[in-house]
Design an enzyme around this catalytic site. Structure first.
Site, PDB file in Angstrom:
ATOM      1  CG  HIS A  55       2.806  11.058   2.808  1.00  0.00           C
ATOM      2  ND1 HIS A  55       2.194  11.544   1.682  1.00  0.00           N
ATOM      3  CD2 HIS A  55       1.806  10.769   3.683  1.00  0.00           C
ATOM      4  CE1 HIS A  55       0.879  11.566   1.868  1.00  0.00           C
ATOM      5  NE2 HIS A  55       0.627  11.109   3.082  1.00  0.00           N
TER       6      HIS A  55
ATOM      7  CB  VAL B 141       7.730   6.504  -1.283  1.00  0.00           C
ATOM      8  CG1 VAL B 141       8.316   6.474  -2.687  1.00  0.00           C
ATOM      9  CG2 VAL B 141       6.234   6.792  -1.342  1.00  0.00           C
TER      10      VAL B 141
ATOM     11  N   GLY C 196      11.018   3.279   1.705  1.00  0.00           N
ATOM     12  CA  GLY C 196      11.405   3.126   3.096  1.00  0.00           C
ATOM     13  C   GLY C 196      11.716   4.462   3.748  1.00  0.00           C
TER      14      GLY C 196
ATOM     15  CG  ASP D 286     -11.250  14.951  16.887  1.00  0.00           C
ATOM     16  OD1 ASP D 286     -12.484  15.116  17.004  1.00  0.00           O
ATOM     17  OD2 ASP D 286     -10.511  14.684  17.839  1.00  0.00           O
TER      18      ASP D 286
END
Length: 330
Positions: free
Chosen positions: A71, A75, A77, A242
């Protein structure tokens, strides 16, 4: 008829994008493995120790730190802008409400400031921590080139616009990754991070109500509905992405997609589009092959639009800009 100067404007824009891309490549080439060998020899070990403690306390911190790095890089870099506090910072953007691992980064940074004040950037701490989280859960270790600098701008509006939504289709997802210099293959591989971690009911409820998404496995849908009732339930309830090997970084995520058990819509569609189905199936064949490809993709992602040299700062506290460091205009 195009306005006068229209073609020139387009050419200038294209030239600007090319120049920007070349500058980004040049910046990433300034990163190097062992960047802190002389200035802070224990830097990577200090981060590793903090991550180990955090994962021992709560295994969910491992996928949390991987997601935190992702994340951040999407945004502005990989500049640790996601760590900055503020009423309009990236932290308050809706895709970031469930981010975690900030305290682990703080702990690592505090120790680094004791040992090597003003040397190790928060952006590099994030890159090291993500790598360590993957290794601690069974993934492949790789050498992280370092030398990133920290940014001083964090904007929730930019985060809302740049972070890919779970509701995007294949073309939209591919475009969001392409804008960051990542290929569709990188996108498919990086989505494998969902082989560990948990997700909130609020993220999947649209696939359950008012009608169940027909692409969702019936047994999985029933399980999700029991955990996330339409009324009377809590949107903060969580469940494993998972269910088979939730704490092991392996390729089971792709096997789940093959069985129609992708929890997120943006995951399952990787197995529904012919452009992504074949490379997705390739990841089912071998955990070793997948974890190696994942390490390569993470290495690429960790160099998105990095700041190096005199660009940016080394923040003393990851949550705030340094005193006297005014944020540049955005």
């Amino acid at each position: 008829m195009a306005p006068r100067g229209g073609h020139g404007s387009v050419m200038c824009l294209a030239l600007g994008l090319v120049i920007s891309h070349l500058l980004h490549i040049a910046a990433s080439q300034l990163l190097q493995v062992g960047f802190y060998d002389q200035s802070c020899p224990l830097a990577e070990q200090i981060v590793r120790n903090a991550v180990e403690r955090g994962v021992q306390q709560d295994h969910g911190n491992a996928p949390g730190l991987i997601r935190l790095h992702f994340h951040d890089c999407f945004v502005r870099g990989c500049d640790a802008s996601v760590l900055l506090d503020g009423p309009k910072s990236e932290k308050v953007a809706s895709p970031n409400f469930s981010l975690r691992g900030f305290e682990i980064v703080d702990a690592a940074k505090a120790e680094l400031e004791t040992q090597c004040p003003g040397v190790v950037s928060c952006a590099d701490v994030l890159a090291f921590a993500a790598r360590d989280s993957i290794e601690l859960t069974g993934g492949k270790r790789w050498d992280v080139p370092a030398g990133r600098r920290d940014g001083n701008v964090s904007d929730n509006v930019e985060a809302e616009a740049m972070l890919p939504s779970p509701s995007l289709d294949v073309d939209q997802l591919t475009a969001s990754f392409t804008r960051k210099g990542l290929s569709q293959s990188d996108m498919i591989t990086l989505s494998g991070a969902h082989t560990i971690g948990r997700i909130h009911c609020s993220t999947v409820v649209a696939r359950l109500y008012p009608t169940t998404d027909p692409d969702l496995d019936a047994d999985l849908a029933a399980q999700l509905k029991s955990l996330c009732p339409q009324t009377g339930g809590s949107s903060s309830s969580t469940f494993n992405l998972d269910p088979t090997t939730p704490e092991l970084f392996d390729n089971m995520y792709y096997s789940n997609l093959f069985a129609g058990k992708g929890v997120l819509q943006s995951d399952q569609i990787l197995f529904e589009s012919w452009s992504t189905k074949l490379p997705t199936m390739f990841n089912i064949l071998s955990t070793t092959s997948f974890t190696s490809s994942f390490a390569d993709a993470m290495l690429t992602m960790s160099q998105i639009d990095v700041k190096t040299g005199t660009d940016g700062d080394v923040r003393r506290l990851c949550r705030v800009v340094n005193p006297g460091s005014a944020a540049p205009p955005s």
